[in-house]
Design a protein around this motif. Structure first.
Motif, PDB file in Angstrom:
ATOM      1  N   GLU A  34       0.857  -1.196   0.000  1.00 39.27           N
ATOM      2  CA  GLU A  34       0.000   0.000   0.000  1.00 39.27           C
ATOM      3  C   GLU A  34       0.890   1.244   0.000  1.00 39.27           C
ATOM      4  O   GLU A  34       1.835   1.333   0.769  1.00 39.27           O
ATOM      5  CB  GLU A  34      -0.924  -0.032   1.227  1.00 39.27           C
ATOM      6  CG  GLU A  34      -1.596   1.279   1.569  1.00 39.27           C
ATOM      7  CD  GLU A  34      -2.458   1.865   0.442  1.00 39.27           C
ATOM      8  OE1 GLU A  34      -3.250   1.132  -0.161  1.00 39.27           O
ATOM      9  OE2 GLU A  34      -2.300   3.081   0.172  1.00 39.27           O
ATOM     10  N   LEU A  41     -10.029   4.788   0.066  1.00 36.58           N
ATOM     11  CA  LEU A  41     -10.974   5.900   0.017  1.00 36.58           C
ATOM     12  C   LEU A  41     -11.904   5.969   1.217  1.00 36.58           C
ATOM     13  O   LEU A  41     -12.512   7.007   1.468  1.00 36.58           O
ATOM     14  CB  LEU A  41     -11.855   5.757  -1.226  1.00 36.58           C
ATOM     15  CG  LEU A  41     -11.414   6.430  -2.502  1.00 36.58           C
ATOM     16  CD1 LEU A  41     -12.537   6.395  -3.494  1.00 36.58           C
ATOM     17  CD2 LEU A  41     -10.980   7.864  -2.245  1.00 36.58           C
ATOM     18  N   ASN A  50     -23.974   2.193   5.260  1.00 35.24           N
ATOM     19  CA  ASN A  50     -24.595   1.222   4.359  1.00 35.24           C
ATOM     20  C   ASN A  50     -23.746  -0.029   4.166  1.00 35.24           C
ATOM     21  O   ASN A  50     -23.824  -0.684   3.139  1.00 35.24           O
ATOM     22  CB  ASN A  50     -24.920   1.868   3.006  1.00 35.24           C
ATOM     23  CG  ASN A  50     -23.691   2.514   2.388  1.00 35.24           C
ATOM     24  OD1 ASN A  50     -22.594   2.404   2.927  1.00 35.24           O
ATOM     25  ND2 ASN A  50     -23.871   3.174   1.255  1.00 35.24           N
ATOM     26  N   ASP A 279     -12.963  -0.920  -6.772  1.00 34.46           N
ATOM     27  CA  ASP A 279     -13.355   0.241  -7.586  1.00 34.46           C
ATOM     28  C   ASP A 279     -12.575   0.358  -8.888  1.00 34.46           C
ATOM     29  O   ASP A 279     -13.014   1.054  -9.802  1.00 34.46           O
ATOM     30  CB  ASP A 279     -13.122   1.532  -6.784  1.00 34.46           C
ATOM     31  CG  ASP A 279     -14.228   1.799  -5.786  1.00 34.46           C
ATOM     32  OD1 ASP A 279     -15.066   0.909  -5.571  1.00 34.46           O
ATOM     33  OD2 ASP A 279     -14.253   2.902  -5.212  1.00 34.46           O
TER      34      ASP A 279
HETATM   35  C1  LIG Z   1     -16.235  10.848  -0.303  1.00 32.35           C
HETATM   36  C2  LIG Z   1     -16.555   9.395  -0.426  1.00 32.35           C
HETATM   37  C3  LIG Z   1     -17.530   8.824   0.392  1.00 32.35           C
HETATM   38  C4  LIG Z   1     -17.846   7.455   0.272  1.00 32.35           C
HETATM   39  N1  LIG Z   1     -18.811   6.922   1.070  1.00 32.35           N
HETATM   40  C5  LIG Z   1     -19.126   5.602   0.967  1.00 32.35           C
HETATM   41  C6  LIG Z   1     -20.142   5.023   1.788  1.00 32.35           C
HETATM   42  O1  LIG Z   1     -20.765   5.705   2.608  1.00 32.35           O
HETATM   43  N2  LIG Z   1     -20.403   3.686   1.641  1.00 32.35           N
HETATM   44  C7  LIG Z   1     -19.742   2.896   0.740  1.00 32.35           C
HETATM   45  O2  LIG Z   1     -20.017   1.701   0.665  1.00 32.35           O
HETATM   46  N3  LIG Z   1     -18.786   3.423  -0.061  1.00 32.35           N
HETATM   47  C8  LIG Z   1     -18.473   4.760   0.030  1.00 32.35           C
HETATM   48  N4  LIG Z   1     -17.519   5.292  -0.792  1.00 32.35           N
HETATM   49  C9  LIG Z   1     -16.868   4.400  -1.784  1.00 32.35           C
HETATM   50  C10 LIG Z   1     -15.812   3.484  -1.120  1.00 32.35           C
HETATM   51  O3  LIG Z   1     -14.909   4.286  -0.394  1.00 32.35           O
HETATM   52  C11 LIG Z   1     -15.103   2.684  -2.198  1.00 32.35           C
HETATM   53  O4  LIG Z   1     -16.046   1.953  -2.938  1.00 32.35           O
HETATM   54  C12 LIG Z   1     -14.079   1.706  -1.604  1.00 32.35           C
HETATM   55  O5  LIG Z   1     -13.144   2.370  -0.810  1.00 32.35           O
HETATM   56  C13 LIG Z   1     -13.364   0.943  -2.738  1.00 32.35           C
HETATM   57  O6  LIG Z   1     -12.388   0.114  -2.195  1.00 32.35           O
HETATM   58  P1  LIG Z   1     -11.108  -0.338  -3.050  1.00 32.35           P
HETATM   59  O7  LIG Z   1     -10.313  -1.178  -2.125  1.00 32.35           O
HETATM   60  O8  LIG Z   1     -11.546  -0.889  -4.336  1.00 32.35           O
HETATM   61  O9  LIG Z   1     -10.332   1.003  -3.428  1.00 32.35           O
HETATM   62  P2  LIG Z   1      -9.733   2.177  -2.532  1.00 32.35           P
HETATM   63  O10 LIG Z   1     -10.476   2.322  -1.264  1.00 32.35           O
HETATM   64  O11 LIG Z   1      -9.625   3.347  -3.440  1.00 32.35           O
HETATM   65  O12 LIG Z   1      -8.254   1.658  -2.180  1.00 32.35           O
HETATM   66  C14 LIG Z   1      -7.254   1.541  -3.154  1.00 32.35           C
HETATM   67  C15 LIG Z   1      -5.887   1.607  -2.484  1.00 32.35           C
HETATM   68  O13 LIG Z   1      -4.869   1.287  -3.435  1.00 32.35           O
HETATM   69  C16 LIG Z   1      -3.723   2.072  -3.159  1.00 32.35           C
HETATM   70  N5  LIG Z   1      -2.879   2.137  -4.354  1.00 32.35           N
HETATM   71  C17 LIG Z   1      -3.223   2.627  -5.583  1.00 32.35           C
HETATM   72  N6  LIG Z   1      -2.173   2.523  -6.439  1.00 32.35           N
HETATM   73  C18 LIG Z   1      -1.152   1.978  -5.720  1.00 32.35           C
HETATM   74  C19 LIG Z   1       0.208   1.641  -6.059  1.00 32.35           C
HETATM   75  N7  LIG Z   1       0.715   1.877  -7.279  1.00 32.35           N
HETATM   76  N8  LIG Z   1       0.988   1.098  -5.094  1.00 32.35           N
HETATM   77  C20 LIG Z   1       0.490   0.858  -3.833  1.00 32.35           C
HETATM   78  N9  LIG Z   1      -0.779   1.169  -3.469  1.00 32.35           N
HETATM   79  C21 LIG Z   1      -1.592   1.718  -4.412  1.00 32.35           C
HETATM   80  C22 LIG Z   1      -4.327   3.422  -2.778  1.00 32.35           C
HETATM   81  O14 LIG Z   1      -3.402   4.212  -2.023  1.00 32.35           O
HETATM   82  C23 LIG Z   1      -5.551   2.994  -1.957  1.00 32.35           C
HETATM   83  O15 LIG Z   1      -5.258   2.918  -0.561  1.00 32.35           O
HETATM   84  C24 LIG Z   1     -17.177   6.644  -0.695  1.00 32.35           C
HETATM   85  C25 LIG Z   1     -16.202   7.222  -1.515  1.00 32.35           C
HETATM   86  C26 LIG Z   1     -15.886   8.591  -1.389  1.00 32.35           C
HETATM   87  C27 LIG Z   1     -14.860   9.208  -2.286  1.00 32.35           C
END
Ligand SMILES: Cc1cc2nc3c(=O)[nH]c(=O)nc-3n(C[C@H](O)[C@H](O)[C@H](O)COP(=O)(O)OP(=O)(O)OC[C@H]3O[C@@H](n4cnc5c(N)ncnc54)[C@H](O)[C@@H]3O)c2cc1C
Length: 309
Positions: A34, A41, A50, A279
């Motif tokens: 990470e 996010l 939710n 995502d």
């Molecule tokens: C303002 C806001 C409010 C939200 N509220 C809600 C809610 O109420 N309920 C809900 O269900 N969802 C909510 N969401 C959506 C939710 O946050 C995302 O759907 C979720 O976090 C997706 O998870 P993920 O693990 O796919 O990606 P992310 O959470 O985006 O995590 C991806 C990770 O990969 C890391 N990364 C990227 N590239 C590299 C690299 N090259 N090397 C090392 N690390 C890397 C990043 O630093 C990050 O930590 C919200 C989003 C936002 C922006």
């Protein structure tokens, strides 16, 4: 000889953490890399209401619980570093290089890279980041106590964040380029009920004005072309996300036109042994619930793949 991992997860948001849990329970030798902070996010919002099983949970508590749970099965498996490149796509053992200069060898890779916040690309936006322009209400909301601000966006995230900001600010001008919102009716009503919002619809910000920090914005009505100026102290931008896929552009991993990873329903990418989840993949709904579900599938498929080698 250096370690050859069974799987390396890139990205420590909900998708990556769930994949780590499954890989740990599957007794594989796997790690997660990470680049910023665990939680992705989720840390950019305050409460989650939710995610099944938690009526309302502080985001940082949820992240801690997810991290603790994953590490229960995959001890000492998190590395803090940014992955800069992936190579050896056509080989059984793939190579990952990081910005700290480390090189990792692995049989499979899980891409849970997530997204980053989109900007509105108007004059003044870049200049005033951190001086009146913000993309995170939880981080910066308290700086705007009793002040008037603008907020751009019309989706659930924009409304969630606007509701949070009403705790601090005197008034929010919510600027949206359409008349209708994508946000759910519950959130729209909840924001209206605060009595602190004025909707500025069919409109976009044309310019962000200020000296050392933001002092006003020029707003254009896209139907009448009329431009008005409003004095405000800050602008919060919630207009969507961009996939964090620069790392894999121009590689054999197929991306769609918007640069999201194309994965099948089992989270396989176009390259054998490389899976994607959360995502960062092409899909319609981007929430914690399905990011976690994707992570579970990606890890289970990676385990099958490793066993098949
Ligand atoms: C303002 C806001 C409010 C939200 N509220 C809600 C809610 O109420 N309920 C809900 O269900 N969802 C909510 N969401 C959506 C939710 O946050 C995302 O759907 C979720 O976090 C997706 O998870 P993920 O693990 O796919 O990606 P992310 O959470 O985006 O995590 C991806 C990770 O990969 C890391 N990364 C990227 N590239 C590299 C690299 N090259 N090397 C090392 N690390 C890397 C990043 O630093 C990050 O930590 C919200 C989003 C936002 C922006």
């Amino acid at each position: 000889m250096s370690t050859i991992y069974d799987s390396i997860i890139i990205g420590g948001g909900p998708a990556g953490l769930c994949a780590l849990l499954y890989l740990g329970r599957g007794l594989t030798n796997s790690i997660l890399i990470e680049r910023k902070g665990i939680g992705g996010l989720v840390s950019s919002t305050e409460h989650i209401e939710n995610y099944l099983g938690f009526k309302s949970i502080d985001s940082f508590d949820l992240i801690e619980k997810m991290k603790e749970h994953a590490l229960e099965f995959a001890k000492d498996s998190i590395r803090y570093d940014e992955v800069e490149s992936i190579s050896d796509f056509d080989k059984e053992i793939k190579t990952i290089k990081t910005s700290d200069g480390d090189e990792y060898k692995t049989k499979s890779i899980i891409l849970s890279l997530g997204t980053t916040t989109k900007s509105i690309n108007v004059t003044g936006e870049e200049k005033f980041v951190g001086r009146g322009i913000s993309y995170c209400a939880t981080c910066d909301g308290a700086f705007y106590k009793d002040l008037e601000i603008a907020l751009v966006g019309g989706g659930n995230s924009a409304f969630d964040e606007a509701i949070f900001l009403t705790r601090f600010v005197k008034k929010i001008y919510l600027i949206h380029r359409r008349k209708e919102f994508r946000a759910s009716e519950v959130l729209v009503q909840r924001l209206k009920d605060t009595g602190k919002v004025e909707f500025v619809l069919d409109s976009v910000i044309e310019e962000i004005v200020g000296d050392n920090k933001v002092s006003s914005i020029k707003i254009k009505n896209i139907i009448s072309n009329e431009v008005t100026e409003k004095n405000i102290s800050g602008v919060f931008v919630f207009v969507g996300q961009n996939p964090s896929t620069s790392l894999i552009e121009n590689t054999p991993i197929k991306l769609n036109n918007e640069k999201y990873i194309i994965a099948d329903m089992n989270m396989h990418t176009s390259v054998d042994g490389i899976f994607a989840c959360g995502d960062v993949i092409e899909k319609n709904v981007r929430q914690i619930a399905n990011a976690v579900g994707d992570g579970a599938i990606a890890a289970s498929e990676a385990i099958k793949y490793i066993q098949s080698l």
